[in-house]
Design an enzyme around this catalytic site. Structure first.
Site, mmCIF file in Angstrom:
data_model
loop_
_atom_site.group_PDB
_atom_site.id
_atom_site.type_symbol
_atom_site.label_atom_id
_atom_site.label_comp_id
_atom_site.label_asym_id
_atom_site.label_seq_id
_atom_site.Cartn_x
_atom_site.Cartn_y
_atom_site.Cartn_z
ATOM 1 C CB CYS A 135 -0.935 -0.031 1.216
ATOM 2 S SG CYS A 135 -2.156 1.294 1.229
ATOM 3 C CB CYS A 244 6.012 5.103 4.232
ATOM 4 S SG CYS A 244 7.004 6.543 3.751
HETATM 5 S S1 SF4 Z 1 0.490 4.656 5.620
HETATM 6 FE FE1 SF4 Z 1 0.981 3.356 3.882
HETATM 7 S S2 SF4 Z 1 -0.187 1.451 4.307
HETATM 8 FE FE2 SF4 Z 1 -1.098 3.053 5.558
HETATM 9 S S3 SF4 Z 1 -2.790 3.841 4.308
HETATM 10 FE FE3 SF4 Z 1 -0.971 5.171 3.979
HETATM 11 S S4 SF4 Z 1 -0.035 4.382 2.155
HETATM 12 FE FE4 SF4 Z 1 -1.424 2.754 2.919
#
Ligand code: SF4
Length: 248
Positions: A135, A244
């Site tokens: 993600c 991240c």
């Molecule tokens: S922090 Fe990373 S895993 Fe969580 S919603 Fe945002 S992009 Fe997605």
């Protein structure tokens, strides 16, 4: 300042319209890194603006506007890049809007290739809960890499005091993954330094900072932290994930 005016100001800052080679950029890091290690944040941004011109931008996650404020004072009209993942708290979007309305910067909002709904359709609902690395790769890492394509150097508000993963973050570093110079003007700043600058300069702060969120990311992956807890312990809590991938 209108968007057109800020863009014109940005263009007038320098003549570095063509990118440098990777070797040239790494040479700059070697020479400037040690020289600027102890320099004030303003001087570090001045060097970056003088060196890279319009091929330098500032990024902001809108936890506060400290870096954007310093950059705006050094180089009015400078590009400030904000990554809208589609999962931000409303307070973060509000801080972005307030920065755009009050600072003389060219605020650029970038987004992932897919909306959250499109990602849900492609990868299944709530990918963040099943595979946060993927993600983050789709919604943070790749969009930022794409957005930095026309820049040789980018500034981040990263600070060594934030977490043990960042204690050796250089002020001027080589981001090998992106092939860019990474500038961290606040690397040596303590929490107290940030607070002092905010108070003395009336800088915008994301209201969540005063509501138990010292480190603010996407809402599904950020929780409040208790008094005395590590500031970043509310990010991806309980998953073992700490970054991240943007600063990997
Ligand atoms: S922090 Fe990373 S895993 Fe969580 S919603 Fe945002 S992009 Fe997605």
């Amino acid at each position: 300042m209108t968007a057109a005016t800020t863009r014109a100001a940005a263009k007038n800052r320098g003549t570095h319209t063509l990118g440098r080679s990777q070797d040239e950029l790494q040479d700059l890091v070697r020479h400037a890194g040690a020289e600027l290690e102890l320099a004030p944040a303003e001087n570090i941004i001045e060097w970056a603006v003088a060196t890279f011109g319009e091929r330098f931008c500032v990024t902001s996650s809108m936890g506060d506007a400290v870096l954007a404020d310093i950059a705006a004072k050094v180089a009015p009209g400078i590009d400030v890049v904000f990554l809208d993942t589609g999962y931000h708290f409303i307070e973060t979007i509000g801080t972005r809007d307030a920065v755009e309305a009050t600072l003389p910067v060219n605020l650029i909002t970038i987004t992932p290739k897919q909306t959250v709904a499109e990602q849900d359709a492609t990868h299944g609902k709530d990918l963040f809960a099943r595979d946060p690395d993927k993600c983050c790769a789709l919604r943070k890492v790749q969009p930022l890499e794409d957005a930095l394509a026309d820049y040789d150097a980018w500034a981040t508000g990263l600070r060594r005091a934030e977490t043990h993963n960042r204690v050796i973050a250089p002020v001027i570093g080589w981001d090998a993954k992106k092939g860019k110079v990474k500038v961290s003007p606040l690397a040596r700043w303590s929490d107290e330094d940030v607070e002092r600058y905010v108070v003395e300069n009336g800088v915008l702060v994301n209201p969540l900072q005063y509501d138990g969120y010292p480190s603010i990311g996407c809402w599904p992956c950020t929780r409040r932290v208790a008094e005395g807890e590590d500031a970043r312990s509310g990010r991806w809590a309980g998953t073992g994930k700490t970054e991240c991938g943007i600063h990997a």
